[in-house]
Structure formats: C-alpha cells, structure tokens
Design an enzyme around this catalytic site. Structure first.
Site, PDB file in Angstrom:
ATOM      1  N   ARG A 188       0.883  -1.177   0.000  1.00  0.00           N
ATOM      2  CA  ARG A 188       0.000   0.000   0.000  1.00  0.00           C
ATOM      3  C   ARG A 188       0.912   1.215   0.000  1.00  0.00           C
ATOM      4  O   ARG A 188       1.713   1.414   0.919  1.00  0.00           O
ATOM      5  CB  ARG A 188      -0.900  -0.004   1.236  1.00  0.00           C
ATOM      6  CG  ARG A 188      -1.596   1.328   1.449  1.00  0.00           C
ATOM      7  CD  ARG A 188      -2.695   1.257   2.474  1.00  0.00           C
ATOM      8  NE  ARG A 188      -3.842   0.563   1.925  1.00  0.00           N
ATOM      9  CZ  ARG A 188      -5.057   0.569   2.468  1.00  0.00           C
ATOM     10  NH1 ARG A 188      -5.267   1.247   3.603  1.00  0.00           N
ATOM     11  NH2 ARG A 188      -6.053  -0.080   1.915  1.00  0.00           N
ATOM     12  N   ASP A 227     -17.286   6.872  -1.324  1.00  0.00           N
ATOM     13  CA  ASP A 227     -16.041   6.764  -0.565  1.00  0.00           C
ATOM     14  C   ASP A 227     -15.816   8.116   0.106  1.00  0.00           C
ATOM     15  O   ASP A 227     -16.517   9.102  -0.187  1.00  0.00           O
ATOM     16  CB  ASP A 227     -14.898   6.423  -1.545  1.00  0.00           C
ATOM     17  CG  ASP A 227     -13.586   6.069  -0.865  1.00  0.00           C
ATOM     18  OD1 ASP A 227     -13.559   5.923   0.379  1.00  0.00           O
ATOM     19  OD2 ASP A 227     -12.570   5.948  -1.576  1.00  0.00           O
ATOM     20  N   GLN A 259     -10.041  -4.094  -3.419  1.00  0.00           N
ATOM     21  CA  GLN A 259     -11.335  -3.654  -2.908  1.00  0.00           C
ATOM     22  C   GLN A 259     -12.426  -3.883  -3.947  1.00  0.00           C
ATOM     23  O   GLN A 259     -13.531  -4.340  -3.620  1.00  0.00           O
ATOM     24  CB  GLN A 259     -11.265  -2.174  -2.530  1.00  0.00           C
ATOM     25  CG  GLN A 259     -12.554  -1.647  -1.942  1.00  0.00           C
ATOM     26  CD  GLN A 259     -12.849  -2.222  -0.565  1.00  0.00           C
ATOM     27  OE1 GLN A 259     -12.021  -2.113   0.334  1.00  0.00           O
ATOM     28  NE2 GLN A 259     -14.002  -2.837  -0.389  1.00  0.00           N
ATOM     29  N   HIS A 293      -7.349   0.746  -6.381  1.00  0.00           N
ATOM     30  CA  HIS A 293      -7.540  -0.123  -5.204  1.00  0.00           C
ATOM     31  C   HIS A 293      -8.189  -1.429  -5.703  1.00  0.00           C
ATOM     32  O   HIS A 293      -9.344  -1.726  -5.407  1.00  0.00           O
ATOM     33  CB  HIS A 293      -8.446   0.588  -4.195  1.00  0.00           C
ATOM     34  CG  HIS A 293      -8.398   0.020  -2.811  1.00  0.00           C
ATOM     35  ND1 HIS A 293      -7.585  -1.043  -2.453  1.00  0.00           N
ATOM     36  CD2 HIS A 293      -9.094   0.335  -1.673  1.00  0.00           C
ATOM     37  CE1 HIS A 293      -7.767  -1.323  -1.183  1.00  0.00           C
ATOM     38  NE2 HIS A 293      -8.670  -0.511  -0.682  1.00  0.00           N
ATOM     39  N   ARG A 315     -13.274  -8.977   1.531  1.00  0.00           N
ATOM     40  CA  ARG A 315     -11.877  -8.677   1.202  1.00  0.00           C
ATOM     41  C   ARG A 315     -11.022  -9.914   1.461  1.00  0.00           C
ATOM     42  O   ARG A 315     -10.169 -10.274   0.653  1.00  0.00           O
ATOM     43  CB  ARG A 315     -11.363  -7.511   2.069  1.00  0.00           C
ATOM     44  CG  ARG A 315     -11.886  -6.143   1.708  1.00  0.00           C
ATOM     45  CD  ARG A 315     -11.334  -5.636   0.391  1.00  0.00           C
ATOM     46  NE  ARG A 315      -9.872  -5.571   0.358  1.00  0.00           N
ATOM     47  CZ  ARG A 315      -9.155  -4.558   0.856  1.00  0.00           C
ATOM     48  NH1 ARG A 315      -9.740  -3.508   1.403  1.00  0.00           N
ATOM     49  NH2 ARG A 315      -7.826  -4.555   0.756  1.00  0.00           N
ATOM     50  N   CYS A 367     -16.225   1.276   0.741  1.00  0.00           N
ATOM     51  CA  CYS A 367     -15.038   0.455   1.046  1.00  0.00           C
ATOM     52  C   CYS A 367     -14.625   0.573   2.509  1.00  0.00           C
ATOM     53  O   CYS A 367     -13.918  -0.288   3.012  1.00  0.00           O
ATOM     54  CB  CYS A 367     -13.895   0.817   0.116  1.00  0.00           C
ATOM     55  SG  CYS A 367     -13.292   2.510   0.291  1.00  0.00           S
TER      56      CYS A 367
HETATM   57  N1  NVA Z   1     -10.021   6.356  -1.312  1.00  0.00           N
HETATM   58  C1  NVA Z   1      -9.630   6.000   0.034  1.00  0.00           C
HETATM   59  C2  NVA Z   1      -9.842   4.541   0.250  1.00  0.00           C
HETATM   60  C3  NVA Z   1      -9.477   4.058   1.618  1.00  0.00           C
HETATM   61  C4  NVA Z   1      -9.618   2.575   1.768  1.00  0.00           C
HETATM   62  C5  NVA Z   1      -8.177   6.388   0.246  1.00  0.00           C
HETATM   63  O1  NVA Z   1      -7.373   6.217  -0.682  1.00  0.00           O
HETATM   64  O2  NVA Z   1      -7.847   6.855   1.334  1.00  0.00           O
HETATM   65  N1   CP Z   2     -11.117  -0.427   2.531  1.00  0.00           N
HETATM   66  C1   CP Z   2      -9.839  -0.461   2.956  1.00  0.00           C
HETATM   67  O1   CP Z   2      -8.901  -0.677   2.170  1.00  0.00           O
HETATM   68  O2   CP Z   2      -9.703  -0.289   4.293  1.00  0.00           O
HETATM   69  P1   CP Z   2      -8.350  -0.043   5.097  1.00  0.00           P
HETATM   70  O3   CP Z   2      -7.842   1.315   4.715  1.00  0.00           O
HETATM   71  O4   CP Z   2      -8.752  -0.133   6.530  1.00  0.00           O
HETATM   72  O5   CP Z   2      -7.358  -1.113   4.714  1.00  0.00           O
END
Ligand code: NVA
Ligand code: CP
Length: 311
Positions: free
Chosen positions: A111, A227, A141, A138, A295, A267
């Site tokens: 990540r 989101d 997800q 992502h 997930r 998500c």
């Molecule tokens: N769009 C959000 C998703 C978090 C799981 C982010 O990138 O922070």
């Molecule tokens: N939806 C998701 O990826 O959650 P986290 O940021 O908690 O991993």
C-alpha cells in the site's frame, strides 16, 4: 521454504486490468469455495510454508487484517512492514527494497502513494506483487465489491453501478472493472474532482456515463457506492473538499432513485453525515459488512492464484 516453486511467468496484480475477465471470474469461483470452507470451519491450507510480506506506507485496518488473517488461514505466514519501521522511511530506494524482500518471501502486498512506486517495486521483484491501494487504484477492494454484488444480486454484467463522489483510486478501478466485466458505471463528482480522460482515455457510453446531479446518477442503479471525500495523502485539501462535496452525500433520496433492489456499498472507513447518511450505511440496503469480510475471501483466492495458478 517454498520460494521459486511457482511455474509460469511472474504475474502481478497492480491494476484491475492486469487480469482478464476469465481470470477475474475464476477468482470469484475460488473465493466462493474458500468462503464456504471458512464458514464450515474446514481447513484450506494450499499455501503451507509460504510467506507474504506486507508493506504499508499508508494506514490500514481492513487490508492488513484481511491479508494477514487470510494468509495464516491458508497455512502461510506474514511479515508486516511500515515506512516508519523499515529503511523505506530512511530513503532506501524502492528498487533495492524490492530486490531484497523478494529474495526472502513468496509474495508481496504493498500500500503506497504513486502507482509508479508499486510499478518500480514490481519491476525489481522476483515474486508476485499485489496492490493494496495506491493513489490511483484499489483493485483488491473492487474484487471484493463485485464478489459481494454477485452474492447478493447475481451477475454484474449488464448492470449499472453509480459512483457518487470523488473520482479517486476507487472510481478509476471501478472504471477498469466496468470495461472488463461489461457493466455500466454512472459517475457524479463535483467539478474539479471528476475523472480525467487525459489519464484513461474517453470510455464509450456503454461503460461510463457522467452526471452533474448525483441523484440522476443513482437513477435505476443496481448498486450505489461512494467513498471518503478526502483520500489518504490529500489531507491538506480537507477544507476545500468539505465545501465542494457538500451535495454529494448518499442519502435516502438517492437510494430511492436507484433500483428498488439496489445495494449500497462503501469500502470503509466511512464518515456518517459526510459522504453517506447514517440511515443509508446502517440501513437495509447496505452490505458494507459483507463487503469488508469479502476482502479476505477474494484475497485468499488471489494469493492462491498468484502462487499456484489454476487449481
Ligand atoms: N479512497 C480511500 C480509500 C481508503 C480505503 C483512500 O485512498 O484513502
Ligand atoms: N477499505 C480499505 O482498504 O480499508 P483499510 O484502509 O482499513 O485497509
């Protein structure tokens, strides 16, 4: 230790479109089998002795727990690294990090920020690399979301998904999924936060329709999803985004415009009263907890596929 036992060309899952439609549908089939076994307390340990390294340069709850629990359930083990507790935080090049980590483990999940960063890692990795979220995509997800949709509402092909809010990493991944799996994506985002076609090209109308009014985007949709207004890494835009997104809160009126059997997904983490009202996310059309659980099941299928191929 089992590293290098995999056969065939090295595969990564850096974007949704790295897999074909057939491969995605295969993952859903395996995820269903794996989930059914999990629910029956039946062991499923095809990854005995395999080791997953997880590298987090941003925070996580679901991604960490789902990969970590999933890998242990499949007989493997996990190493958890963050920027702060590894040499990444002291500027070790991502290429060198990839060369080193991938000599010791069987699989890596990352990540991070820019998509180019995970691509550079993958280009120097000896083992498969999975995108656990970047600024741009992502994909894990969206695998879980579509698997959840199919569980509740049947095949996604020919259906309509409404994306309400920021054209962020989730939205761009939905767009790839719509092209590959044959559904239509409705997108409504405030000006300044819309999809950029310079980046992805202009998709045909059977794939994407854009709406100024979020209510119109929801009309007839089989899934309404949203989101956070501010994704990780964009926190200094928080105040400007609060103002710009004020009319992009998924509420009961938007759900009423959707198909009567429409689902709601997010998500997570969610901000009730911002991108979604509490009565929607906690209401009868919301499947966010199944979505979060799934997930783990889809990622188990993904890890199995990347390490063992078709079984
Ligand atoms: N769009 C959000 C998703 C978090 C799981 C982010 O990138 O922070
Ligand atoms: N939806 C998701 O990826 O959650 P986290 O940021 O908690 O991993």
């Amino acid at each position: 230790m089992s590293q290098q036992q995999q056969t065939g060309p090295l595969r990564h899952f850096l974007q949704f479109r790295d897999f074909t439609k057939e491969e995605i549908l295969y993952l859903f089939e395996r995820a269903k089998l794996i989930k059914d076994k999990f629910k029956r307390y039946e062991p499923h340990r095809p990854l005995h002795d395999r080791n997953l390294a997880m590298v987090f340069e941003k925070a996580s709850t679901r991604t960490r727990v789902s990969f970590e629990a999933g890998m242990y359930q499949m007989g493997g083990s996990v190493i958890h690294l963050t920027t702060g507790d590894s040499q990444l935080g002291r500027s070790e090049p991502i290429e060198d990090t990839a060369r080193v980590i991938s000599r010791m483990v069987d699989l890596v999940m990352i990540r991070t920020f820019e998509q180019t960063r995970i691509e550079r890692f993958a280009a120097h990795s000896r083992v498969p690399v999975i995108n656990g979220l970047t600024n741009e995509y992502h994909p894990c997800q969206i695998l879980a979301d579509i698997f959840t949709f199919i569980e509740h509402s049947g095949p996604v092909e020919g259906r309509t998904v409404a994306w309400i809010g920021d054209a962020n990493n989730m939205a761009y991944t939905w767009l790839q999924a719509a092209e590959i799996l044959g559904f239509t994506l409705h997108v409504s985002a405030p000006k300044g936060y819309q999809l950029e076609f310079a980046r992805v090209g202009q998709p045909p109308a059977r794939v994407l329709r854009q709406f100024d009014d979020p209510l119109e985007a929801c009309r007839g949709a089989h899934l309404v999803t949203t989101d956070v207004w501010t994704s990780m890494g964009y926190e200094d835009e928080n105040e400007a985004r609060r103002k710009a997104f004020a009319n992009w809160c998924v509420d009961a009126e938007m759900m009423a415009a959707a198909d009567p059997a429409a689902l709601f997904m997010h998500c997570l983490p969610a901000h009730r009263g911002e991108e979604v009202s509490a009565d929607v996310i906690d209401g009868p059309q919301s499947v966010v907890w199944d979505e979060a659980e799934n997930r783990m099941h889809v990622q188990k299928a993904l890890m199995e596929f990347l390490l063992l191929g078709h079984l």
